[in-house]
Design an enzyme around this catalytic site. Structure first.
Site, short mmCIF file in Angstrom:
data_model
loop_
_atom_site.label_atom_id
_atom_site.label_comp_id
_atom_site.label_asym_id
_atom_site.label_seq_id
_atom_site.Cartn_x
_atom_site.Cartn_y
_atom_site.Cartn_z
N ARG A 2 -1.30 12.21 4.01
CA ARG A 2 -0.99 12.50 5.29
C ARG A 2 0.77 12.08 5.34
NH1 ARG A 2 -4.70 12.50 9.16
NH2 ARG A 2 -3.64 11.45 10.36
N HIS A 9 -1.71 7.90 0.99
CA HIS A 9 -2.16 7.88 2.43
C HIS A 9 -3.04 8.78 2.91
CE1 HIS A 9 -0.30 5.32 5.85
NE2 HIS A 9 -1.00 5.95 6.46
N LYS A 69 1.02 -1.25 -0.03
CA LYS A 69 -0.15 0.36 -0.07
C LYS A 69 0.88 1.44 -0.08
CE LYS A 69 -3.64 2.36 2.75
NZ LYS A 69 -3.05 3.26 3.27
C1 LIG Z 1 -6.67 9.46 10.60
C2 LIG Z 1 -6.24 8.55 9.67
C3 LIG Z 1 -5.42 7.43 9.95
C4 LIG Z 1 -4.90 6.52 9.10
N1 LIG Z 1 -4.13 5.37 9.60
C5 LIG Z 1 -3.56 4.78 8.68
C6 LIG Z 1 -2.90 3.46 9.15
O1 LIG Z 1 -2.73 3.08 10.30
N2 LIG Z 1 -2.50 2.61 8.02
C7 LIG Z 1 -2.46 2.78 7.02
O2 LIG Z 1 -2.14 2.09 6.13
N3 LIG Z 1 -3.32 3.81 6.34
C8 LIG Z 1 -3.64 4.78 7.43
N4 LIG Z 1 -4.70 5.91 6.71
C9 LIG Z 1 -4.71 6.07 5.23
C10 LIG Z 1 -6.01 5.41 5.03
O3 LIG Z 1 -5.94 3.98 4.80
C11 LIG Z 1 -6.21 5.73 3.25
O4 LIG Z 1 -5.11 5.39 2.64
C12 LIG Z 1 -6.85 7.32 3.24
O5 LIG Z 1 -7.42 7.47 4.53
C13 LIG Z 1 -7.73 7.04 2.06
O6 LIG Z 1 -8.20 8.34 1.52
P1 LIG Z 1 -9.63 8.86 2.14
O7 LIG Z 1 -9.48 9.10 3.65
O8 LIG Z 1 -9.64 10.44 1.47
O9 LIG Z 1 -10.47 8.14 1.76
C14 LIG Z 1 -5.01 6.61 7.75
C15 LIG Z 1 -5.78 7.77 7.25
C16 LIG Z 1 -6.36 8.66 8.16
C17 LIG Z 1 -7.17 9.69 7.80
#
Ligand SMILES: Cc1cc2nc3c(=O)[nH]c(=O)nc-3n(C[C@H](O)[C@H](O)[C@H](O)COP(=O)(O)O)c2cc1C
Length: 337
Positions: A239, A236, A212
Site C-alpha cells: 500500500r 505494508h 515495521k
Molecule cells: C486497510 C489497511 C489499513 C492499514 N493500516 C495500517 C496502519 O495504520 N499502520 C500500519 O502499520 N499498517 C497498516 N496496514 C498494513 C498492515 O499492517 C499489514 O502490513 C498488511 O496488511 C499485511 O498484509 P496482508 O493484508 O496481506 O496480510 C494497513 C493495511 C490495510 C490493508
C-alpha cells in the site's frame, strides 16, 4: 460461528470495499488504496501472495513428532500462536465505514486476545485512529501493540509516551508510512527517519520498540543498531510503494543478516497456517495477518477475528505435524522443498 456465514455477513457489511474473495490475493481490488487493495498496479500486494505460494513444504510423516506446540513467548507475553493481528486503520475510506474506528479496533484487539494472541493498532491523520487503538488496548490491560506513523520527532515522542501509559506489550513505528501524502495534506507530515532519529525514538520508550516496514538487510541492521527489539519485514501489504518484491522473497537474506539480534516478524499474504509455517521456515519468529482479519471483524465481530485466528492455528498445527516440526521455536529450513 461458521465460515460461510461469517464471509457472507462480511461481504454485505464491507459494501464492496472488500469482495471477500475465495483467496485474498489482491487481484479484484488492485489499485484500490484507499480501499483494501495494493496501490498503483497492485503488484506489491499480489507478489506477497505469489511469493509465498511459490514456497513449498517438504512433507514428512516418518518421525516421532506426535504433538506440535504452537505456543511462544513474545515481548514477555505467553502467546498461543506465532500469529498477530496486524495494525489496520481507515475504516471509513478503506472498509466502507459500517463500523466506527473504535468498534473495529476493539474487535481486532479483543478477538486476538480471545484466541490467546495479541493485536496491533495503527495511527493515521484522524486522531480517532490512534486514540481508539489505545483505548482498546487499555481496556485489555495493555494487551496490544500500538504503531505510530513516522511523524515529526516531537509528535512521535508524544505518541510513544501515551502508548507506554497503556502498559502495552511493545510499541512500533511503520517507517514505511514515510511517503503518505494524505498525512501531509491533513497537516501532519511524515517522512523517512535518519538512523539517529530512529535511535532517539527507540531510546525514548521503556517498551520494546518495533520497526515495521523493513525490506532490505541493510535497513534491518540499522533498525537493530538503533536499539529496536524487533523488526517487521513488510511492504505494508503493497500500500505504500508499487513494484516492491514480496516479503517472502526478501526475508531469507534479512534473517541471515540479523538472526539473533532481536525478534523478526513478517507480514504480507498470510492466508493459512501453512503460510505461517513457510514464513517461520524462511527465518521469522512470528507473523502478522492483515486483510483476512478485517473479514473476521466485519463478519463476526471479536468472535469472528478469534475464529479465523484459531482456524489458522489449527492449520499451522497440522502443517507442523506433517513436516515433523515439534515447536515453533524449532522450525528447520529443511522443511522447505
Ligand atoms: C486497510 C489497511 C489499513 C492499514 N493500516 C495500517 C496502519 O495504520 N499502520 C500500519 O502499520 N499498517 C497498516 N496496514 C498494513 C498492515 O499492517 C499489514 O502490513 C498488511 O496488511 C499485511 O498484509 P496482508 O493484508 O496481506 O496480510 C494497513 C493495511 C490495510 C490493508
Amino acid at each position: 460461528m461458521d465460515l460461510s456465514t461469517l464471509r457472507k455477513t462480511a461481504r454485505e457489511e464491507l459494501k464492496g470495499y472488500c469482495r471477500v474473495c475465495p483467496v485474498c490475493d489482491g487481484r479484484a481490488c488492485a489499485g484500490e488504496a484507499p480501499g483494501m487493495g495494493g496501490m498503483g498496479t497492485g503488484s506489491a500486494f499480489k507478489v506477497n501472495v505469489e511469493a509465498l505460494s511459490r514456497v513449498r513444504l517438504a512433507m514428512r510423516t516418518l518421525h516421532s513428532v506426535k504433538e506440535a506446540d504452537t505456543s511462544l513467548t513474545l515481548f514477555g507475553r505467553a502467546l498461543s500462536m506465532p500469529i498477530l493481528a496486524a495494525p489496520l486503520t481507515g475504516v471509513v475510506y478503506n472498509m466502507g465505514g459500517r463500523l466506527t474506528e473504535a468498534e473495529f479496533i476493539r474487535r481486532m484487539i479483543d478477538g486476538a486476545a480471545a484466541a490467546g494472541t495479541i493485536g496491533c493498532c495503527g495511527d493515521g491523520a484522524d486522531p480517532a485512529m490512534f486514540d481508539s487503538g489505545l483505548a482498546a488496548i487499555s481496556a485489555r490491560d495493555g494487551h496490544g501493540i500500538p504503531f505510530v506513523k513516522p511523524r515529526g520527532q516531537a509528535a512521535v515522542l508524544a505518541l510513544l509516551a501515551r502508548a507506554a501509559e497503556t502498559g502495552a506489550a511493545a510499541v512500533g513505528m511503520d517507517v514505511d508510512g514515510a511517503g503518505l501524502a494524505v498525512m501531509a495534506l491533513k497537516g501532519q507530515p511524515v517522512s523517512p527517519k535518519s538512523p539517529e532519529e530512529l535511535k532517539a525514538c527507540s531510546q525514548a520508550t521503556p517498551l520494546p520498540f518495533i520497526v515495521k516496514g523493513i525490506m532490505t538487510p541493510d535497513e534491518a541492521e540499522i533498525a537493530f543498531a538503533a536499539g529496536a527489539a524487533a523488526i517487521v519485514v513488510s511492504n505494508h501489504g503493497g500500500r505504500v510503494l508499487d513494484h516492491t518484491p514480496g516479503a517472502a522473497e526478501v526475508l531469507p537474506a534479512i534473517a541471515r543478516a540479523v538472526k539473533g539480534r532481536g525478534v523478526i516478524l513478517v507480514d504480507g499474504g498470510v492466508r493459512s497456517g501453512a503460510d505461517v509455517l513457510k514464513y517461520l521456515a524462511l527465518g521469522a519468529d512470528a507473523v502478522l495477518v492483515g486483510r483476512p482479519l478485517v473479514v473476521g471483524a466485519f463478519g463476526g465481530g471479536a468472535e469472528g477475528v478469534a475464529f479465523l485466528l484459531e482456524k489458522m492455528r489449527a492449520e499451522l498445527k497440522a502443517a507442523m505435524l506433517l513436516t515433523g516440526t515439534a515447536s515453533v521455536g524449532r522450525v528447520s529450513p529443511s522443511i522447505l522443498s
